[in-house]
Design an enzyme around this catalytic site. Structure first.
Site, mmCIF file in Angstrom:
data_model
loop_
_atom_site.group_PDB
_atom_site.id
_atom_site.type_symbol
_atom_site.label_atom_id
_atom_site.label_comp_id
_atom_site.label_asym_id
_atom_site.label_seq_id
_atom_site.Cartn_x
_atom_site.Cartn_y
_atom_site.Cartn_z
ATOM 1 N NE ARG A 192 -4.186 -1.669 1.780
ATOM 2 C CZ ARG A 192 -5.042 -2.302 2.583
ATOM 3 N NH1 ARG A 192 -4.753 -2.203 3.766
ATOM 4 N NH2 ARG A 192 -6.267 -3.091 2.140
ATOM 5 N N GLY A 211 -13.254 -3.616 -0.793
ATOM 6 C CA GLY A 211 -14.665 -3.154 -0.528
ATOM 7 C C GLY A 211 -15.034 -2.074 -1.717
ATOM 8 N N GLY A 216 -8.029 -7.286 -1.078
ATOM 9 C CA GLY A 216 -8.314 -8.071 0.141
ATOM 10 C C GLY A 216 -7.670 -9.392 -0.236
ATOM 11 C CE LYS A 243 -20.527 -12.617 7.985
ATOM 12 N NZ LYS A 243 -20.671 -11.137 8.896
#
Ligand code: AMP
Length: 393
Positions: free
Chosen positions: A37, A373, A350, A200
């Protein structure tokens, strides 16, 4: 990209307040385990320094509750200094006396890192007063934090709004991410295949809906698949499922028809560990006492075949518990097929980005996004307020 970038503004002798994503993983000794990052923010940082600007960098790190020192940005500031080969100043606070003094005294060519934005409640609350205090330190605002572009935190939306008529622009990383992701969505060469996995289904319902309208095929892996299995009346054993989402899963299956491709077999274990007893069964036939931990070999082959035909692939979420071999096999098979396919390939951030890195395939794909996200939000067609708030070209 309809927004001005940092390259479009004259930064000489100006103070640039840049929102970066230095939310790096740290081990127990506060050592950075992956500095990607920070590396990804270097082009924008160097662009300002080389053109005679002064840089004030701000970021969040983790989820501090009470200014715990383990959430300090010090390790990131130290690593940035190594990468730049120059001193980097660190403020003891974010908008307090030390930050304001250091920001005021900052000279062209110098870099100041403010302390963790989330040491202040105002950041998550989007507090306009906190945003004003940050905005007041600089002449130019730059958003280069793609990983948080889908959020409305003070540093993302409040600060550009508080800049008034002063320039507010996107950084080079954000510009690149938006370009790759929007090109993939708007101008996808077909067949266009999406692969979604992870824990999920609830996190990904809207993106699945949207992708069913834009893609030719949507492949589902990871624990998410067991909620679909449950919705079809299958046996899921101890697998991670969301029974309250099974009705929604049913609707998605009806909506998707043949476009939605679900696993045909499952690699199960009798415990959540590498050395458990293992069995491979057809989907929906997971025995009691076992849980699904990866797609099975037939599914891996089926998914790989589809991917090899694709001209555009987007992938977000692992196919199984890839952190615990041999349950990495499905994720590895998909990653290898993407690398081999020659398709334009966009890997959501991610865990899929982590997986592709572990498999040594990062340079065999078109783009690895820095935001999990945020890239999902883009695929879903969401508009980012944080980018809307910036100056148009
Ligand atoms: P997400 O954050 O939703 O993308 O989920 C990523 C996590 O899902 C990874 O840590 C995987 O280990 C986990 N995961 C994937 N498949 C399974 C599974 N079958 N059972 C439990 N966890 C899983």
């Amino acid at each position: 990209m309809t927004k001005k970038t940092i390259q479009d503004v004259d930064v000489r002798d100006k103070k640039v307040l840049m929102r970066v994503d230095f939310n790096v993983p740290l081990d127990k000794q506060q050592r950075i385990t992956d500095d990607s990052r920070i590396q990804m923010a270097l082009p924008s940082i160097q662009s300002v320094l080389q053109r005679g600007g002064a840089l004030i960098l701000m970021s969040h790190l983790g989820r501090p509750k009470n200014k715990e020192p383990e959430f300090s940005l010090r390790p990131a500031a130290v690593r940035l200094a190594e990468l730049l080969g120059q001193d980097v100043l660190l403020a003891a606070d974010t908008v307090g006396e030390d930050a304001r003094k250091k920001a005021t005294e900052l000279l062209s060519g110098q870099v100041l890192v403010l302390e963790n934005l989330r040491y202040n409640e105002g950041e998550k609350q989007g507090d306009p007063e906190f945003a004003e205090q940050l905005a007041g330190m600089a002449d130019i605002y730059c958003n280069d934090a793609f990983g948080t572009c889908h959020r409305t935190d003070a540093s993302m939306v409040g600060v550009p709004q508080a800049m008034g008529t002063k320039p507010k622009v996107v950084g080079l990383l954000v510009a690149k991410e938006i370009k790759y992701l929007s090109d993939a969505i708007d101008n996808a060469e077909r067949p266009f295949v999406a692969i979604l996995g992870g824990a999920k289904v609830s996190d990904k319902i809207n993106v699945i809906k949207k992708l069913l309208t834009t893609c030719d095929q949507v492949l589902i892996g990871g624990a998410m698949a067991y909620t679909f299995s449950l919705a079809r009346g299958g046996r899921v054993g101890n697998s991670l499922v969301e029974p309250d989402k099974s009705q929604l899963a049913k609707q998605l299956m009806e909506m998707g028809g043949d476009k939605l491709v679900l696993p045909v077999d499952t690699h199960c274990g009798d415990a959540f560990s590498s050395d458990c007893n293992k069995v491979i069964v057809p989907s929906g036939e997971i025995p009691d006492g076992y849980e699904g931990l990866d797609i099975g070999p037939k599914t891996a082959e089926l998914f790989a075949d589809i991917v090899l035909q694709a001209k555009t692939v987007v992938w977000n979420g692992p196919m199984g518990v890839f952190e615990k071999p041999p349950f990495d096999a499905g994720t590895r098979a998909v990653a290898e097929a993407i690398a081999k396919s020659g398709a334009v390939s966009i890997i959501g951030g991610g865990d899929s980005a982590a997986a592709i890195k572990v498999f040594g395939l990062s340079d065999k794909v078109t783009h690895v996004s820095t935001g999990g996200g945020a890239s999902l939000a883009m695929l879903e067609g969401k508009i980012f307020e944080s980018v809307e708030a910036l100056d148009d070209v």
